[in-house]
Motif scaffolding. Structure first.
Motif, PDB file in Angstrom:
ATOM      1  N   THR A 175       0.821  -0.092  72.894  1.00  8.27           N
ATOM      2  CA  THR A 175       0.352   0.846  71.873  1.00  8.27           C
ATOM      3  C   THR A 175       0.349   2.283  72.390  1.00  8.27           C
ATOM      4  O   THR A 175       0.313   3.227  71.604  1.00  8.27           O
ATOM      5  CB  THR A 175      -1.073   0.494  71.405  1.00  8.27           C
ATOM      6  OG1 THR A 175      -1.936   0.462  72.548  1.00  8.27           O
ATOM      7  CG2 THR A 175      -1.097  -0.840  70.688  1.00  8.27           C
ATOM      8  N   ASP A 224       3.779  -8.373  67.836  1.00  7.80           N
ATOM      9  CA  ASP A 224       4.982  -9.153  67.555  1.00  7.80           C
ATOM     10  C   ASP A 224       5.574  -9.676  68.869  1.00  7.80           C
ATOM     11  O   ASP A 224       6.199  -8.941  69.622  1.00  7.80           O
ATOM     12  CB  ASP A 224       5.998  -8.279  66.818  1.00  7.80           C
ATOM     13  CG  ASP A 224       7.215  -9.042  66.349  1.00  7.80           C
ATOM     14  OD1 ASP A 224       7.580 -10.047  66.989  1.00  7.80           O
ATOM     15  OD2 ASP A 224       7.821  -8.628  65.345  1.00  7.80           O
ATOM     16  N   GLY A 234       2.211  -4.017  67.796  1.00  7.33           N
ATOM     17  CA  GLY A 234       1.485  -4.617  66.676  1.00  7.33           C
ATOM     18  C   GLY A 234       1.266  -6.115  66.862  1.00  7.33           C
ATOM     19  O   GLY A 234       0.815  -6.787  65.945  1.00  7.33           O
ATOM     20  N   ARG A 259      16.785   0.548  69.566  1.00 10.72           N
ATOM     21  CA  ARG A 259      16.364  -0.840  69.333  1.00 10.72           C
ATOM     22  C   ARG A 259      15.177  -1.195  70.223  1.00 10.72           C
ATOM     23  O   ARG A 259      14.212  -1.804  69.761  1.00 10.72           O
ATOM     24  CB  ARG A 259      17.514  -1.812  69.581  1.00 10.72           C
ATOM     25  CG  ARG A 259      18.508  -1.899  68.443  1.00 10.72           C
ATOM     26  CD  ARG A 259      19.446  -3.074  68.617  1.00 10.72           C
ATOM     27  NE  ARG A 259      20.126  -3.093  69.902  1.00 10.72           N
ATOM     28  CZ  ARG A 259      21.259  -2.449  70.167  1.00 10.72           C
ATOM     29  NH1 ARG A 259      21.845  -1.738  69.222  1.00 10.72           N
ATOM     30  NH2 ARG A 259      21.814  -2.546  71.349  1.00 10.72           N
ATOM     31  N   ALA A 315      12.095   0.534  68.904  1.00 10.16           N
ATOM     32  CA  ALA A 315      11.600  -0.122  67.688  1.00 10.16           C
ATOM     33  C   ALA A 315      10.937  -1.460  68.025  1.00 10.16           C
ATOM     34  O   ALA A 315       9.862  -1.782  67.500  1.00 10.16           O
ATOM     35  CB  ALA A 315      12.755  -0.335  66.702  1.00 10.16           C
ATOM     36  N   ASP A 316      11.576  -2.222  68.912  1.00 10.76           N
ATOM     37  CA  ASP A 316      10.989  -3.507  69.319  1.00 10.76           C
ATOM     38  C   ASP A 316       9.658  -3.293  70.037  1.00 10.76           C
ATOM     39  O   ASP A 316       8.706  -4.047  69.830  1.00 10.76           O
ATOM     40  CB  ASP A 316      11.951  -4.271  70.237  1.00 10.76           C
ATOM     41  CG  ASP A 316      13.155  -4.824  69.493  1.00 10.76           C
ATOM     42  OD1 ASP A 316      13.077  -4.969  68.260  1.00 10.76           O
ATOM     43  OD2 ASP A 316      14.172  -5.103  70.155  1.00 10.76           O
ATOM     44  N   ALA A 375       9.435  -9.503  69.206  1.00  9.08           N
ATOM     45  CA  ALA A 375       9.901  -8.147  69.526  1.00  9.08           C
ATOM     46  C   ALA A 375       9.719  -7.879  71.016  1.00  9.08           C
ATOM     47  O   ALA A 375      10.590  -7.285  71.661  1.00  9.08           O
ATOM     48  CB  ALA A 375       9.144  -7.114  68.694  1.00  9.08           C
ATOM     49  N   GLN A 431       7.547  -0.850  69.626  1.00  7.05           N
ATOM     50  CA  GLN A 431       6.530  -0.482  68.638  1.00  7.05           C
ATOM     51  C   GLN A 431       6.081  -1.711  67.839  1.00  7.05           C
ATOM     52  O   GLN A 431       4.901  -1.851  67.528  1.00  7.05           O
ATOM     53  CB  GLN A 431       7.049   0.624  67.728  1.00  7.05           C
ATOM     54  CG  GLN A 431       7.133   1.955  68.479  1.00  7.05           C
ATOM     55  CD  GLN A 431       7.710   3.067  67.629  1.00  7.05           C
ATOM     56  OE1 GLN A 431       8.709   2.904  66.961  1.00  7.05           O
ATOM     57  NE2 GLN A 431       7.057   4.209  67.669  1.00  7.05           N
ATOM     58  N   ARG A 432       7.016  -2.626  67.538  1.00  2.00           N
ATOM     59  CA  ARG A 432       6.621  -3.861  66.859  1.00  2.00           C
ATOM     60  C   ARG A 432       5.768  -4.725  67.788  1.00  2.00           C
ATOM     61  O   ARG A 432       4.805  -5.354  67.361  1.00  2.00           O
ATOM     62  CB  ARG A 432       7.850  -4.631  66.369  1.00  2.00           C
ATOM     63  CG  ARG A 432       8.514  -3.952  65.178  1.00  2.00           C
ATOM     64  CD  ARG A 432       9.505  -4.816  64.405  1.00  2.00           C
ATOM     65  NE  ARG A 432      10.034  -5.979  65.051  1.00  2.00           N
ATOM     66  CZ  ARG A 432      11.226  -6.051  65.655  1.00  2.00           C
ATOM     67  NH1 ARG A 432      12.003  -4.991  65.705  1.00  2.00           N
ATOM     68  NH2 ARG A 432      11.632  -7.182  66.188  1.00  2.00           N
ATOM     69  N   ALA A 433       6.108  -4.739  69.064  1.00  5.18           N
ATOM     70  CA  ALA A 433       5.316  -5.500  70.039  1.00  5.18           C
ATOM     71  C   ALA A 433       3.899  -4.949  70.120  1.00  5.18           C
ATOM     72  O   ALA A 433       2.941  -5.700  70.294  1.00  5.18           O
ATOM     73  CB  ALA A 433       5.986  -5.453  71.415  1.00  5.18           C
TER      74      ALA A 433
END
Length: 196
Positions: free
Chosen positions: A75, A30, A28, A18, A21-22, A33, A24-26
């Motif tokens: 990133t 987010d 982008g 989790r 995944a969060d 996330a 990786q969304r951050a």
């Protein structure tokens, strides 16, 4: 199916997945996330910093700096090279060790200045590093000054006191969404102020 939350840090594989995944969304952009990454890892991050520094105030500062770096460089996280929690804790540990070294350099420099007027190249390097560290600390203080008092308070409770969004909401008598918005908005403003 078990329902899980992002509050606290779990050592289990599901929690690690989790956080990854969060993160990786951050990467982008987010913000929600990133808030979940923070909620899931901040207590352990503060513990790492405190073990290295043995000073609550310095540990709080280091954790704040580390999470700003996590946000800015999210990133660069590569899940094939290791876990997200480990990646974050390495950043925290590295910043804490850097802080210890800076304090030691400052103490050595003070001793040298009082003991002798002789300076060598190492002293010049230590002076440059100390000036750079002070400059960075000034930048962070100035960046914090642009936040609203509400954002500063929420970020302080989250990053320095290690409280979850729910705990902050309870303490301030606010909805959790408001607390999250304040923290996200404050982090966004800090990022913009500290941008190179």
């Amino acid at each position: 199916m078990l329902e899980t939350t992002h509050r606290g840090t779990s050592r289990g594989g599901d929690a690690e997945r989790r956080v990854a995944a969060d993160l990786q969304r951050a990467a982008g952009g987010d913000h929600a996330a990133f808030a979940q990454v923070y909620d899931a890892t901040s207590a352990r991050a503060f513990g790492v910093a405190l073990r290295v520094l043995r000073d609550v105030a310095q540990a709080e500062e280091v954790v704040q700096e580390a999470y700003l770096q996590v946000w800015r460089f999210s990133t660069r996280f590569d899940p094939t090279r290791g876990g997200a929690v480990t990646w974050i804790l390495i950043i925290v540990h590295s910043k804490a060790v850097d802080r210890v070294r800076a304090v030691e350099r400052q103490a050595r420099r003070d001793t040298i200045v009082h003991a002798s007027d002789l300076r060598n190249r190492d002293d010049d390097d230590a002076t440059f590093t100390a000036v750079h560290d002070r400059w960075e600390a000034t930048r962070v203080r100035r960046a914090l000054a642009v936040l609203t008092p509400a954002q500063r308070e929420s970020i302080h409770l989250a990053y320095f006191d290690g409280r979850t969004h729910v705990e902050i909401a309870d303490r301030l008598g606010l909805p959790v969404g408001t607390v999250k918005s304040r923290i996200r908005g404050g982090l966004r403003r800090l990022r913009d102020e500290l941008a190179d």
